[in-house]
Design an enzyme around this catalytic site. Structure first.
Site, short mmCIF file in Angstrom:
data_model
loop_
_atom_site.label_atom_id
_atom_site.label_comp_id
_atom_site.label_asym_id
_atom_site.label_seq_id
_atom_site.Cartn_x
_atom_site.Cartn_y
_atom_site.Cartn_z
N GLU A 56 -2.23 1.40 4.60
CA GLU A 56 -3.07 2.28 3.78
C GLU A 56 -2.95 3.74 4.22
O GLU A 56 -2.88 4.64 3.38
CB GLU A 56 -4.54 1.84 3.84
CG GLU A 56 -4.87 0.60 3.04
CD GLU A 56 -4.75 -0.68 3.87
OE1 GLU A 56 -5.36 -1.68 3.48
OE2 GLU A 56 -4.04 -0.67 4.90
N ARG A 107 0.83 -1.20 0.00
CA ARG A 107 0.00 0.00 0.00
C ARG A 107 0.87 1.26 0.00
O ARG A 107 0.62 2.19 -0.74
CB ARG A 107 -0.93 -0.02 1.20
CG ARG A 107 -2.22 -0.80 1.01
CD ARG A 107 -2.02 -2.22 0.48
NE ARG A 107 -3.26 -2.94 0.37
CZ ARG A 107 -3.76 -3.71 1.34
NH1 ARG A 107 -3.10 -3.86 2.49
NH2 ARG A 107 -4.88 -4.35 1.15
N TRP A 115 -6.80 -14.01 11.34
CA TRP A 115 -6.87 -12.55 11.41
C TRP A 115 -8.26 -12.00 11.71
O TRP A 115 -8.40 -10.92 12.29
CB TRP A 115 -6.36 -11.93 10.11
CG TRP A 115 -7.30 -11.95 8.95
CD1 TRP A 115 -7.47 -12.96 8.04
CD2 TRP A 115 -8.21 -10.91 8.55
NE1 TRP A 115 -8.41 -12.63 7.11
CE2 TRP A 115 -8.88 -11.36 7.39
CE3 TRP A 115 -8.51 -9.63 9.05
CZ2 TRP A 115 -9.84 -10.60 6.74
CZ3 TRP A 115 -9.48 -8.87 8.39
CH2 TRP A 115 -10.13 -9.36 7.25
N TRP A 124 -0.74 -2.69 8.57
CA TRP A 124 -1.26 -2.42 7.24
C TRP A 124 -1.12 -0.92 6.98
O TRP A 124 -1.52 -0.09 7.79
CB TRP A 124 -2.72 -2.87 7.14
CG TRP A 124 -2.88 -4.33 7.38
CD1 TRP A 124 -3.33 -4.94 8.51
CD2 TRP A 124 -2.56 -5.38 6.46
NE1 TRP A 124 -3.32 -6.30 8.35
CE2 TRP A 124 -2.85 -6.60 7.10
CE3 TRP A 124 -2.07 -5.40 5.15
CZ2 TRP A 124 -2.66 -7.84 6.49
CZ3 TRP A 124 -1.88 -6.64 4.54
CH2 TRP A 124 -2.18 -7.83 5.20
N TYR A 172 -3.91 -5.66 15.30
CA TYR A 172 -3.71 -4.89 14.08
C TYR A 172 -3.27 -3.49 14.53
O TYR A 172 -4.10 -2.69 14.99
CB TYR A 172 -4.99 -4.82 13.25
CG TYR A 172 -5.11 -5.93 12.22
CD1 TYR A 172 -4.60 -7.20 12.48
CD2 TYR A 172 -5.72 -5.70 11.00
CE1 TYR A 172 -4.71 -8.21 11.54
CE2 TYR A 172 -5.84 -6.70 10.04
CZ TYR A 172 -5.33 -7.96 10.32
OH TYR A 172 -5.43 -8.95 9.38
N ASP A 188 -2.49 -0.92 12.93
CA ASP A 188 -3.02 0.22 12.21
C ASP A 188 -4.26 0.78 12.89
O ASP A 188 -4.66 1.92 12.62
CB ASP A 188 -3.33 -0.13 10.75
CG ASP A 188 -4.06 -1.46 10.61
OD1 ASP A 188 -3.55 -2.45 11.12
OD2 ASP A 188 -5.13 -1.49 9.97
N ASP A 232 -7.00 -14.16 1.32
CA ASP A 232 -8.05 -13.44 2.04
C ASP A 232 -8.85 -12.54 1.10
O ASP A 232 -8.37 -12.15 0.03
CB ASP A 232 -7.45 -12.60 3.16
CG ASP A 232 -6.51 -11.52 2.63
OD1 ASP A 232 -5.68 -11.86 1.77
OD2 ASP A 232 -6.62 -10.36 3.06
N GLU A 233 -10.03 -12.20 1.52
CA GLU A 233 -10.86 -11.17 0.87
C GLU A 233 -10.89 -11.32 -0.64
O GLU A 233 -10.74 -10.35 -1.39
CB GLU A 233 -10.35 -9.77 1.27
CG GLU A 233 -10.48 -9.51 2.77
CD GLU A 233 -9.96 -8.14 3.17
OE1 GLU A 233 -10.52 -7.55 4.11
OE2 GLU A 233 -8.99 -7.66 2.55
#
Length: 551
Positions: free
Chosen positions: A468, A152, A391, A466, A416, A418, A324-325
């Site tokens: 972002e 990211r 997760w 993460w 997490y 973030d 994932d996702e």
């Protein structure tokens, strides 16, 4: 500095009054068999910080170091990652059950010298001393991990090497290297040059949460050459850290599809119109379930395996495939995907994803490797032999452990990093639940629902970063620290149950640890709140109110 200010806290310590071992121009540093690597590292950092020469010395008698010497030695009576430090009578012995144990002991020795031992040049040449003490220590968990997302927001190589040093200073030993995603492909693959020529940069970047109206209208990108990767792996190996690469499949793949449109679902959309994604969230552009895509990624993984040797250190055999996702909208509409489901005798698109993951599980296993993926790889059937990064909460890890599969616990709601650290209005780009330093310190990786036999499948735990909304190294520092220090103690130390943990004592030890972080140049969040230049006023985040669910 005293033994009561160490982080992570050791298992046992004992002292002999107020005695000290003063280091001077004549103090030697002696490496026993199989400790040369740690000796090189320790001499480099201590000579830089103290200005003392720390010349090579002669070994001391069995059970002790020579006078005015720091000696490193193996002791097979200790656990492989365990160590014992004995400082008495103007001598110091660091013994480890294996080379890794000696290295972790050397990290503790550095802490005993005080915060200035973490600087890169000497502030003084005298007054260096070690307290007379004996410390015995060993880790609770074998897997003590940190995941860094460089897709990211790209982190240049020197920043990655710095984070390996920060991990080592906190006795973390698995670096989960998140190298590919929708927003950028960060590793050079020679047979597929467009992955970095096209896939490593995007034209602009969303600033803040994906609902933010703000954009940074300049190209963002970067990638690691294969020699960069070799250097990172070698640097980590010298610090007894495994590097586990993540190459995302079949979702989180828009950057790869932008580079090679034939990888996408060409029977559903015009994949030639795709670019590297410039915003956040879950892209619906996923890999097509075709033989050509399998062959392409086998080629990718062949080069990846050559860059990440399986025998470097413990856990180096793992390769993370994401999983994932994976949005399945395009598969639901794809005649190619529907035909594949029928031909394979699968029930639905969930089983199609499981087939995709199982293919690479078998492919990696045939080459002496182990697949690990996010807990979505449980959907449609757990891939045989796969390990799970749990997760979405504890539930995936519980299911996997009960089925006899190894698990790394990294629940989003707990670790997490973030997620925001406070509910105050000055918190920069607030994301997710409030996870304070104390919350992280009270995190328990092993769910009580597991039996003792099932709990043995919990390899350990991992904190995830993460990026972002972390546009540069200082923002990563802010989100990671000081909470990563609390997490490191959870992963390493034999702590009591969460409610019984002495957070006041941890805070007291953190008061000394902030000095170490200052010396290392870490832009951590101060206990009183963000400094003015750490704030991001007016940048939209996505805070979630209330306590996180324990799922």
């Amino acid at each position: 500095m005293t033994t009561t200010e160490l982080i992570p806290g050791p298992r046992t310590t004992s002292t002999w009054g107020d005695g000290v071992f003063p280091l001077d121009e004549e103090t030697t540093l002696t490496a026993g068999p199989e400790t040369d690597g740690t000796a090189r590292w320790l001499r480099a950092v201590l000579v830089a910080a103290t200005g003392l020469p720390l010349r090579e010395g002669e070994p001391g008698p069995p059970g002790g170091a020579a006078e005015n010497s720091v000696e490193l030695r193996l002791d097979p009576q200790l656990p492989p990652e365990g160590y014992r430090i004995t400082v008495r009578d103007r001598r110091a012995l660091v013994a480890g059950g294996g080379p890794a144990g000696v290295f972790w002991g050397a990290q503790t020795l550095r802490q005993l010298l005080g915060p200035d031992a973490f600087r890169r040049a000497p502030l003084r040449r005298t007054g260096w001393q070690l307290p007379e003490t004996e410390i015995q220590d060993a880790p609770r968990f074998a897997w003590r991990g940190l995941m860094l997302d460089v897709s990211r927001h790209f982190m240049p190589k020197d920043g990655v090497l710095r984070y390996l040093d920060l991990m080592a200073a906190h006795k973390l030993n698995v670096f989960h290297f998140h190298l590919t995603d929708d927003q950028g492909w960060r590793i050079e693959i020679k047979r597929y040059p467009k992955l970095t020529e096209t896939g490593s940069w995007r034209a602009r970047t969303k600033f803040g949460h994906r609902a933010s109206p703000l954009w940074e209208d300049k190209p963002h990108g970067g990638f690691y050459t294969q020699d960069d990767i070799r250097e990172i792996v070698a640097y980590a190996t010298e610090r007894h850290i495994a590097v586990v690469p993540e190459i995302d499949i079949p979702g989180h793949s828009q950057a790869a599809i932008a580079a090679y449109p034939e990888l996408g679902n060409t029977d559903v959309i015009d994949t030639t119109s795709l670019s590297v994604w410039d915003t956040w969230g879950v892209s619906k552009n996923v890999l097509a379930p075709t033989d050509n895509v399998l062959r392409f990624y086998e080629g990718v993984f062949e080069e990846v395996l050559g860059l990440f040797p399986a025998d470097a250190v413990a856990f180096s055999e793992f390769v993370h495939v994401g999983g994932d996702e994976c949005a399945k909208d395009q598969w639901e509409a794809s005649p190619t995907a529907k035909t594949r489901i029928v031909d394979l005798g699968l029930a639905d698109v969930d089983e199609l994803q499981s087939w995709f993951i199982r293919h690479f599980d078998n492919w990696l296993a045939a080459r002496g490797r182990r697949l690990i993926g996010w807990d979505e790889i449980l959907e449609g059937g757990l891939a045989p032999g796969a390990a799970v990064s749990s997760w979405r909460g504890y539930r995936g890890g519980i299911t996997a452990a009960r089925a006899g599969h190894d698990v790394v616990m990294c629940p989003e709601q707990q670790v997490y990093l973030d997620h925001r650290q406070h509910d105050g209005p000055d918190e920069p780009v607030p994301i997710g639940f409030v996870r304070t330093l104390e919350d992280v310190y009270r995190f328990e990786p092993v769910p009580p629902e597991l039996t003792s036999d099932q709990a043995r499948h919990v390899l350990g735990t991992q904190a995830n970063l993460w990026t972002e909304v972390m546009e540069d190294r200082t923002r990563v520092d802010y989100q990671a620290f000081p909470r990563l220090a609390a997490f490191a103690e959870v992963a390493w130390s034999a702590l009591p149950d969460p409610a019984e943990r002495d957070f006041a004592d941890f805070e007291r030890r953190m008061a000394a640890h902030y000095g170490r972080l200052d010396a290392l140049g870490v832009s951590y969040r101060p206990p009183a709140g963000p400094l003015p230049w750490q704030q991001r006023p007016g940048v939209l985040g996505r805070p979630i109110e209330g306590a996180p669910p324990n799922v």
